[in-house]
Write an enzyme that holds these catalytic residues in place. Structure first.
Site, PDB file in Angstrom:
ATOM      1  N   GLY A 187      -0.497  11.339  -8.226  1.00 29.75           N
ATOM      2  CA  GLY A 187      -1.815  12.073  -8.439  1.00 29.75           C
ATOM      3  C   GLY A 187      -1.966  12.837  -9.665  1.00 29.75           C
ATOM      4  O   GLY A 187      -2.817  13.391 -10.148  1.00 29.75           O
ATOM      5  N   ASP A 237       4.867   1.871 -10.497  1.00 27.22           N
ATOM      6  CA  ASP A 237       5.200   3.513 -10.238  1.00 27.22           C
ATOM      7  C   ASP A 237       5.739   4.109 -11.389  1.00 27.22           C
ATOM      8  O   ASP A 237       6.751   3.648 -12.383  1.00 27.22           O
ATOM      9  CB  ASP A 237       6.500   3.421  -9.433  1.00 27.22           C
ATOM     10  CG  ASP A 237       6.755   4.672  -8.683  1.00 27.22           C
ATOM     11  OD1 ASP A 237       6.521   5.635  -9.269  1.00 27.22           O
ATOM     12  OD2 ASP A 237       7.611   4.641  -7.665  1.00 27.22           O
ATOM     13  N   ASP A 266       6.090  11.813  -2.424  1.00 26.37           N
ATOM     14  CA  ASP A 266       6.487  10.927  -1.334  1.00 26.37           C
ATOM     15  C   ASP A 266       6.331  11.545   0.049  1.00 26.37           C
ATOM     16  O   ASP A 266       6.450  12.542   0.318  1.00 26.37           O
ATOM     17  CB  ASP A 266       7.770  10.450  -1.742  1.00 26.37           C
ATOM     18  CG  ASP A 266       8.047   9.482  -2.789  1.00 26.37           C
ATOM     19  OD1 ASP A 266       6.953   9.614  -3.589  1.00 26.37           O
ATOM     20  OD2 ASP A 266       9.181   9.122  -2.928  1.00 26.37           O
TER      21      ASP A 266
END
Ligand code: GLA
Length: 532
Positions: A328, A266, A349
């Protein structure tokens, strides 16, 4: 043309089925979860054996193999496999295939599951080579439920529930720890997050909530499941825990030593300028210079941190699925596969609201061509069941129809399916949404194609997904606020003549239809069919 009874049946399946005496058209039940009465459409699994889950499985040579045959039906059940390649063994009681394959190649195996009522058989293709994750990952992730409160106990309970609920028999496999297994110096007032960040050899050390990572991994594997974890390419994770910058190879090795099978990586605190501060991993990263320089210049900064971790994972003797998470940025779908991502988040999210879920799901249009076996677009995790980002959970705010839309759309999109709810509180509707094998087969189809939006007519949309057997999965969606008729024309599919249509949620053939098929679809709802 649809008969009025058929239209009404789609609108109000439970009531009409009962009134018309249509018997098992749909199994109706009401639960207290979700807004309003919940209608369960998925018929209960047959007591006879049925083999579910992935039909194709990728493995790298020389790495530990674990695949649990997913099969519904009464127990006891015994499993067998014809033409299992040398190096693999099947446990006939548990259906687990383990071992190591050393030679690259395609191995076509026939799986069998047998109980006192009969036997099911199905081909299963093992592809030994560089690619893994050939179908979208199916599992559970701790974030949408426990968020920063997660503990090892929660992970064990989720694994227990994956088995005791029977979801494992439908192909659900991964139990993934999200953020907050690491030490977090930014939350100094929480003693359960304090401790040494790394050991004397710079290996990452979990926080005190995860006192024995190896034992936890063994526990999950011991149930025939796989286990994942989370990190960031920056110095800190999104929650401010210790992450992997300048320690990528050390971390990949540690994950492999513990036995992890999945990494969510992440972006959060990563910045390209950090690269000038690399010290410990300088030599390793310099071996990647040519590869990184081959990336398009305008994407190099986006791709670099993922390429570095991919290269690190490639150096460990374990298959670790690589899930990119950077919401993205930089059109990740255009290059996610090039940096070895098995999936990449394409959105921010998700929350358990119609606005959030529908925005994430219905926006997956221009990324469609980039999905394929081993690399999939990921519009984020599932928000059915009891969710809440810990510690106070609530039943999802999605209505039952919105939940049908959510699961149908994610399966059409060939998205990773990561359950986000409390696994110890699976209510009947949630369980039914997650255990319809004909719906899940749309997600797991070996062709690995993502659905295209075929028609958009105001709030009405038709999405179609090519299936390996030449059929198409078709979702007739109504994003509007009142019921509406939605139809698909065979000519829009490039087809003519009559075609067989099956309702996947009700697992019921609807007949053969000339020219088109349509249905009344409730507000925010879906009719999901497969057409041959
Ligand atoms: C980001 C991700 C979430 C979750 C959190 C953890 O917000 O998108 O899915 O992993 O970080 O902090």
């Amino acid at each position: 043309m649809k008969s009025p009874a058929r239209l009404a049946q789609i609108l109000f399946p439970a009531i009409v089925a009962a009134a018309l005496g249509l018997g098992p058209v749909a199994t109706a039940a009401e639960t207290s979860t979700g807004s309003g009465a919940a209608i369960i459409l998925t018929p209960p699994p047959s007591a006879k054996p049925r083999i579910n889950g992935a039909q194709v499985f990728g493995v790298r040579p020389g790495t530990p193999f674990l695949f649990t045959i997913a099969a519904t039906g009464d127990r006891p059940m015994t499993f067998a496999a014809d033409h299992l390649p040398a190096g693999l063994q099947l446990d006939s009681d548990t259906g687990r295939i383990t071992g190591v394959l050393n030679k690259e190649g395609d191995y076509v195996v026939t799986l069998h599951a047998k109980n006192r009522l009969g036997e099911a058989s199905r081909p299963f293709k093992i592809v030994c080579g560089p690619h893994i994750g050939l179908t979208p990952a199916m599992g559970w992730n701790s974030w949408n439920c426990f968020a920063s409160a997660v503990t090892a106990e929660d992970i064990k309970k989720a694994a227990d529930a994956m088995v005791s609920s029977g979801l494992i028999n439908h192909g659900w496999t991964y139990i993934n720890i999200d953020d907050f297994w690491e030490v977090n110096p930014h939350r100094a007032n929480d003693p359960t997050l304090q401790g040494p960040q790394r050991d004397a050899d710079r290996n990452i050390v979990p926080n005190p909530r995860f006192p024995d990572m190896k034992a936890l991994v063994d526990y999950v594997h011991g149930k025939g499941l796989k286990i994942g974890l989370y990190s960031s390419p920056g110095p800190w994770t999104c929650g401010g825990c210790v992450a992997s910058f300048d320690h990528e190879l050390l971390d990949a090795r540690q994950y492999a030593r513990w036995g992890f099978d999945y990494l969510k990586y992440d972006w959060c605190s990563y910045r390209p300028e950090l690269e000038t501060h690399r010290k410990i991993s300088e030599a390793f990263v310099s071996t990647l210079t040519n590869w990184i320089n081959s990336f398009p210049e305008n994407r190099r900064d986006d791709m670099r941190p993922y390429a570095i971790m991919r290269a690190a994972l490639n150096r460990v003797p374990r298959d670790i699925l690589f899930s990119l998470c950077q919401y993205g940025m930089g059109n990740v779908w255009e290059w996610g596969a090039q940096v070895g991502g098995n999936s990449w988040r394409t959105t921010g999210d998700i929350r358990d609201t119609w606005k959030s879920m529908s925005a994430n799901g219905f926006s997956q249009i221009s990324n469609q061509p980039f999905a394929g076996p081993g690399h999939f677009n990921d519009p984020d995790m599932l928000v059915v069941g009891y969710v809440g980002w810990g510690p106070n959970l609530h039943p999802t705010h999605l209505t039952p129809d919105e939940q049908y839309t959510h699961i149908s759309l994610w399966c059409l999109l060939a998205s990773p399916l990561l359950i986000g709810c409390d696994m110890t509180r699976l209510d009947p509707l949630t369980l039914s949404l997650l255990s319809n094998d004909e719906v899940l087969a749309v997600d797991q189809d070996p062709l690995g194609q993502q659905a295209k939006r075929l028609v958009k007519n105001g709030d009405l949309e038709v999405w179609t997904k090519d299936m390996e057997d030449g059929s198409k999965a078709v979702g007739l969606f109504n994003r509007g606020d009142s019921p509406a008729a939605v139809e698909v024309k065979w000519s829009d599919l490039g087809w003519s003549g009559r075609h067989r249509v099956r309702d996947l949620w009700r697992q019921k053939d609807l007949g053969t239809f000339q020219n088109d098929f349509g249905a009344m679809v409730p507000r925010h709802g879906v009719e999901l069919v497969r057409v041959w």
